[in-house]
Write a protein that holds these residues in place. Structure first.
Motif, PDB file in Angstrom:
ATOM      1  N   ALA A   1       0.904  -1.176   0.019  1.00  0.00           N
ATOM      2  CA  ALA A   1       0.006   0.012  -0.080  1.00  0.00           C
ATOM      3  C   ALA A   1       1.023   1.124   0.084  1.00  0.00           C
ATOM      4  O   ALA A   1       0.449   2.222  -0.640  1.00  0.00           O
ATOM      5  CB  ALA A   1      -0.903  -0.025   1.152  1.00  0.00           C
ATOM      6  N   ASN A   2       1.906   1.314   0.944  1.00  0.00           N
ATOM      7  CA  ASN A   2       3.012   2.325   0.759  1.00  0.00           C
ATOM      8  C   ASN A   2       3.490   2.836  -0.613  1.00  0.00           C
ATOM      9  O   ASN A   2       3.488   3.863  -1.069  1.00  0.00           O
ATOM     10  CB  ASN A   2       3.794   2.227   1.810  1.00  0.00           C
ATOM     11  CG  ASN A   2       3.275   2.408   3.201  1.00  0.00           C
ATOM     12  OD1 ASN A   2       2.423   2.847   3.477  1.00  0.00           O
ATOM     13  ND2 ASN A   2       3.854   1.614   4.027  1.00  0.00           N
ATOM     14  N   ALA A   3       4.018   1.846  -1.080  1.00  0.00           N
ATOM     15  CA  ALA A   3       4.282   1.788  -2.653  1.00  0.00           C
ATOM     16  C   ALA A   3       3.314   2.436  -3.338  1.00  0.00           C
ATOM     17  O   ALA A   3       3.810   3.172  -4.429  1.00  0.00           O
ATOM     18  CB  ALA A   3       5.032   0.245  -2.982  1.00  0.00           C
ATOM     19  N   TRP A   4       1.976   1.918  -3.434  1.00  0.00           N
ATOM     20  CA  TRP A   4       1.143   2.290  -4.297  1.00  0.00           C
ATOM     21  C   TRP A   4       0.942   3.773  -4.273  1.00  0.00           C
ATOM     22  O   TRP A   4       0.927   4.484  -5.065  1.00  0.00           O
ATOM     23  CB  TRP A   4      -0.083   1.294  -4.178  1.00  0.00           C
ATOM     24  CG  TRP A   4      -0.944   1.225  -5.335  1.00  0.00           C
ATOM     25  CD1 TRP A   4      -0.841   2.061  -6.280  1.00  0.00           C
ATOM     26  CD2 TRP A   4      -2.112   0.610  -5.436  1.00  0.00           C
ATOM     27  NE1 TRP A   4      -1.825   1.789  -7.000  1.00  0.00           N
ATOM     28  CE2 TRP A   4      -2.598   0.663  -6.663  1.00  0.00           C
ATOM     29  CE3 TRP A   4      -2.639  -0.535  -4.766  1.00  0.00           C
ATOM     30  CZ2 TRP A   4      -3.609  -0.223  -7.194  1.00  0.00           C
ATOM     31  CZ3 TRP A   4      -3.574  -1.353  -5.076  1.00  0.00           C
ATOM     32  CH2 TRP A   4      -4.097  -1.074  -6.511  1.00  0.00           C
ATOM     33  N   LYS A   5       0.771   4.174  -2.734  1.00  0.00           N
ATOM     34  CA  LYS A   5       0.363   5.542  -2.493  1.00  0.00           C
ATOM     35  C   LYS A   5       1.551   6.444  -2.960  1.00  0.00           C
ATOM     36  O   LYS A   5       1.384   7.529  -3.173  1.00  0.00           O
ATOM     37  CB  LYS A   5       0.235   5.582  -0.819  1.00  0.00           C
ATOM     38  CG  LYS A   5      -1.223   5.137  -0.590  1.00  0.00           C
ATOM     39  CD  LYS A   5      -1.176   5.219   0.927  1.00  0.00           C
ATOM     40  CE  LYS A   5      -2.686   4.339   1.524  1.00  0.00           C
ATOM     41  NZ  LYS A   5      -2.889   4.581   2.924  1.00  0.00           N
ATOM     42  N   GLY A   6       2.721   5.889  -3.029  1.00  0.00           N
ATOM     43  CA  GLY A   6       4.088   6.600  -3.385  1.00  0.00           C
ATOM     44  C   GLY A   6       4.047   6.713  -4.805  1.00  0.00           C
ATOM     45  O   GLY A   6       4.842   7.719  -5.377  1.00  0.00           O
TER      46      GLY A   6
ATOM     47  N   ALA B   1       5.294  -5.837  -8.125  1.00  0.00           N
ATOM     48  CA  ALA B   1       5.733  -5.930  -6.707  1.00  0.00           C
ATOM     49  C   ALA B   1       4.929  -6.995  -6.044  1.00  0.00           C
ATOM     50  O   ALA B   1       5.309  -7.704  -5.056  1.00  0.00           O
ATOM     51  CB  ALA B   1       5.341  -4.226  -5.984  1.00  0.00           C
ATOM     52  N   ALA B   2       3.644  -6.983  -6.411  1.00  0.00           N
ATOM     53  CA  ALA B   2       2.680  -8.063  -5.775  1.00  0.00           C
ATOM     54  C   ALA B   2       3.276  -9.471  -6.042  1.00  0.00           C
ATOM     55  O   ALA B   2       3.168 -10.409  -5.123  1.00  0.00           O
ATOM     56  CB  ALA B   2       1.354  -7.921  -6.296  1.00  0.00           C
TER      57      ALA B   2
END
Length: 628
Positions: free
Chosen positions: A286-291, A301-302
Motif C-alpha cells: 500500500a505504501n509503494a502504491w500510494k507513493g 511488486a505483488a
C-alpha cells in the motif's frame, strides 16, 4: 352415400352398431365436461407427478426479463422464445426427476444445511457483511420469487447435489489418457521457413491484346454478370411496422411504472485489487502504491511479495471475493489507494478506478427504449391481426403488386443474385432487417418461376411472400468494359504461377538434401526460425497454414503452403516432447478438463435414464401457449 346409409340401417346388426357408437360419443362428451378430461394444467408429468404450467412459466418469464436486461430491452424472436420455454421445461423435468430419485433413495436436505447455504449467499448480506432478512426479501421480490419457493429450490439443489456427488464420485480421467493428451498438447515444435510473397515478385510485362482476349474468354466466371432472379417481394414485419406506431407519453409512463425494477441500475465498481498473505506485506504494498507506483509496477511488486493482483471490471458487491472487501470498495473514494482490509482469503489493498452509482434510471433516460418496445409490441399485434387477411388475399390469387395497403406490407421488385446484390454489385432493395433479407434471397433462389406466392414465416416474427418471374442467366461482360480487370487478373495469375514455381524449386532442393538455409540463400531468400510452439499456442510470425501442417510432419521434413500473401516453404527443425512433471499446472488442467467432461457424460446418461424410467410426458399444447 346417404342413401347407402339408409339402406344399411334396415339391417338390425348395423342399427345396433350405430347405437353403441352414439353411446360412446355421448359418454366421451359428458365425461369430458363432468370429469374435466383434457383440462389438466400439467405441462408435463414425471413418474405420474404433474409439473404445473405456472412453475415453468415463472422460470420462462425470468429468462425473458434477463434477456431484456442484457439486450437493452429488445424482445426475443419467436424462435428464441420457444427455445427459452423448452429450456424452462427441461429444467423443471430434470428437477422433478431428481426429486423422485431423492425420495426413492431417502435423500433429505437438513434445515441447518439449507440455512447455512442461504446465509452464505453474498447477495443477501447487509452492510455488516452478514445475512440480512430485509435484503433477502428485497432480492427475492426483485426476481419474482417467494421465500418458500426459493427455500424449496435450495432444498432441491442440496438433494440433487448429493445425488450428483454420489453418481460422479470416482469418475475421473485415466492417468494414461491424461498423459497421452498432455503429451499431444504440450509437444513443442520449432520451424524454419522462407516466404515468397506475391508483392515482392517482378510482374511480367503486359501481353498482346490477343492474349488478354483469350484469357477473358477462357475465364467467363470471373468476367460475367452473376445469375439473377427477377422477383416481387412483399414483407409483413414488426420491425418495419413499428416505426409508424403512435405511442403516447401516458403509455410510456405506465410501462415505466410496471417495469421499474427492470430499469434499476446496480451499483458497480472497477477495482484494482492486491491480495497479500499478511497485514505487513499488504501495508508495504500500500505504501509503494500510494507513493506513485502505477498498476504495472504494482503487479510486479505483488508477484515479488507472493501476493496476487487482479482487476475486477464493473463488479457488483456480490462479485467481490469478500463481503468486507465489497463494503470497503463501495465506500471508497475513486482514485485513492485503500488502507489494508482484512478478509477471509488474506489482506486486501485496492484502488477503485471507476464507480457507477446504483438506483433507478429516470423515465427521461429510458423513454426512447420504452417507446421502441411498445411500438414493437403494437406492431406484432398488427402482424397477428393481418396475417389471416394476407393469406386470404394470396389464396385468392391476388398479384403481390396489387395487394391492398391495409395489409401493412412493404413491397419491392428486385433483380437479385445469391448474395443479395444487383447486377451493379449494390445491395438489392429488399425491405426488412438483415436476417430477414437473407432468408428472402435464399427463398427466391429456391423457388421456381411462376410459383403461387404463399405467406412464409421469417426471422423476427415476420412473414413474406415472393413471386419469381424469370431467371437471368450469367452473361459475359463486354471486353472493353472489363479490360483493366482482365489485365489485373492475368497479371496476378502470372505472378502466382511464377512464385509457385520458385517455391517448388526451393522445396525440391531441400528434399534433395540441401538445408533450407542453403537452398534459400541460393534463391536470394531469408530464413526465419520460429520460437518453440505448441498446437494450442502457435509462435508469433508463423503463418497459420504452416503452423497447422507443421504438427503432421517428421523432423527435417519440408513442406510448401500457400497463403493469401504468397507461398511459404518450411521445415520442422526440432521436436521437443514434454518431460513428465515439466508443467504440473497444465497437466492438472488437462486432467480436470477430461474428468469434468467424463462426469458430464455420466450425468447426461443418468438424466436420460431417469426420464425414460419415469415415463416423461409433455403437453405440447400448453408448451406452445407459454412461448406464444
Amino acid at each position: 352415400m346417404l342413401s347407402m346409409i339408409r339402406q344399411l340401417l334396415d339391417n338390425w346388426i348395423v342399427r345396433a352398431f350405430f347405437v353403441v357408437l352414439i353411446g360412446v360419443f355421448v359418454f366421451w362428451g359428458v365425461s369430458s365436461v363432468v370429469m374435466g378430461i383434457g383440462a389438466s394444467d400439467a405441462i408435463a408429468t414425471v413418474g405420474g407427478q404433474p409439473i404445473k404450467i405456472e412453475a415453468v412459466n415463472a422460470a420462462y418469464q425470468r429468462t425473458l426479463n434477463a434477456y431484456a436486461t442484457q439486450n437493452s430491452g429488445r424482445e426475443p424472436s419467436k424462435g428464441e422464445r420457444r427455445l427459452f420455454a423448452d429450456q424452462a421445461l427441461g429444467t423443471a423435468i430434470d428437477r422433478a426427476a431428481m426429486e423422485l430419485e431423492a425420495r426413492r433413495m431417502g435423500v433429505v436436505a437438513p434445515p441447518a444445511a439449507i440455512r447455512q447455504q442461504v446465509f452464505a449467499i453474498p447477495a443477501f448480506h447487509g452492510p455488516d457483511g452478514k445475512f440480512d432478512k430485509a435484503t433477502f426479501n428485497a432480492v427475492l421480490a426483485n426476481h419474482n420469487l417467494t421465500p418458500a419457493a426459493f427455500m424449496a429450490e435450495i432444498a432441491s439443489g442440496l438433494k440433487t447435489s448429493q445425488i450428483i456427488d454420489a453418481v460422479t464420485a470416482g469418475v475421473s480421467a485415466p492417468a494414461p489418457l491424461v498423459d497421452q493428451i498432455f503429451a499431444y498438447a504440450a509437444q513443442e515444435r520449432t520451424v524454419q521457413f522462407a516466404q515468397l510473397p506475391f508483392a515482392a515478385a517482378n510482374p511480367p510485362p503486359a501481353p498482346a491484346e490477343t492474349v488478354l482476349r483469350r484469357y477473358w474468354r477462357d475465364h467467363p466466371g470471373r468476367f460475367s454478370t452473376p445469375a439473377l432472379r427477377d422477383a416481387d417481394v412483399v414483407v409483413l414485419s414488426p420491425a418495419l411496422i413499428a416505426r409508424g406506431e403512435a405511442v403516447s407519453q401516458a403509455e410510456i409512463a405506465a410501462q415505466y411504472q410496471q417495469e421499474k425494477a427492470k430499469f434499476a441500475q446496480t451499483p458497480t465498481r472497477t477495482v484494482e485489487i492486491i491480495t497479500a498473505e499478511d497485514a505487513k506485506s499488504a501495508a508495504a504494498l500500500a505504501n509503494a502504491w500510494k507513493g506513485g507506483a502505477d498498476w504495472a509496477a504494482m503487479q510486479k511488486a505483488a508477484a515479488a511479495a507472493t501476493a496476487t493482483a487482479i482487476v475486477m471490471t464493473d463488479a457488483k458487491p456480490s462479485d467481490l471475493p469478500s463481503a468486507t472487501l465489497a463494503k470497503a470498495a463501495f465506500a471508497a473514494t475513486p482514485g485513492e489507494v485503500s488502507a489494508p482490509v482484512k478478509g477471509a482469503l488474506g489482506t486486501y489493498v485496492f484502488k477503485v478506478t471507476k464507480a457507477v452509482a446504483g438506483g433507478d434510471k429516470p423515465l427521461s433516460a429510458v423513454a426512447d427504449q420504452i417507446r421502441a418496445e411498445i411500438q414493437l409490441r403494437k406492431a406484432r399485434n398488427v402482424v397477428d391481426n393481418t396475417l389471416s387477411h394476407l393469406q386470404d388475399a394470396l389464396a385468392g390469387s391476388t398479384a403481390l403488386g396489387k395487394l391492398p395497403a391495409s395489409l401493412h406490407l412493404a413491397k419491392a421488385r428486385v433483380s437479385v443474385d445469391r448474395e443479395g446484390m444487383t447486377v451493379d454489385g449494390k445491395p438489392a432493395g429488399i425491405p426488412g432487417p438483415a436476417a430477414l433479407r437473407q432468408a428472402i434471397v435464399k427463398a427466391i433462389f429456391a423457388t421456381a418461376p411462376g410459383n403461387t406466392p404463399q405467406a412464409v414465416s421469417g426471422p423476427g416474427d415476420s412473414y413474406y411472400a415472393i413471386a419469381v418471374h424469370r431467371i437471368i442467366k450469367p452473361a459475359l461482360k463486354p471486353y472493353d468494359k472489363v479490360k483493366a480487370d482482365v489485365l489485373a487478373d492475368w497479371t496476378g495469375a502470372q505472378v502466382e504461377r511464377q512464385e509457385e514455381v520458385a517455391a517448388a524449386k526451393l522445396l525440391t532442393a531441400v528434399k534433395g538434401g540441401k538445408t533450407l538455409a542453403a537452398a534459400a540463400s541460393a534463391a536470394g531468400l531469408t530464413v526465419t526460425t520460429s520460437a518453440p510452439m505448441t498446437r494450442a499456442k502457435p509462435a508469433k510470425g508463423v503463418p497459420p497454414q504452416l503452423a497447422q501442417v507443421a504438427f503432421s510432419l517428421k523432423k527435417g521434413a519440408p513442406t510448401m503452403v500457400q497463403t493469401q500473401e504468397g507461398f511459404v516453404v518450411g521445415v520442422v527443425s526440432d521436436i521437443a516432447e514434454p518431460k513428465p512433471g515439466s508443467d504440473k499446472a497444465f497437466h492438472q488442467r488437462v486432467a480436470d478438463s477430461l474428468g469434468q467432461s467424463m462426469q458430464e457424460d455420466v450425468l447426461q446418461t443418468y438424466a436420460a435414464a431417469l426420464r425414460q424410467r419415469d415415463h416423461v410426458k409433455i403437453n405440447t399444447k400448453l408448451l406452445n401457449q407459454i412461448s406464444n
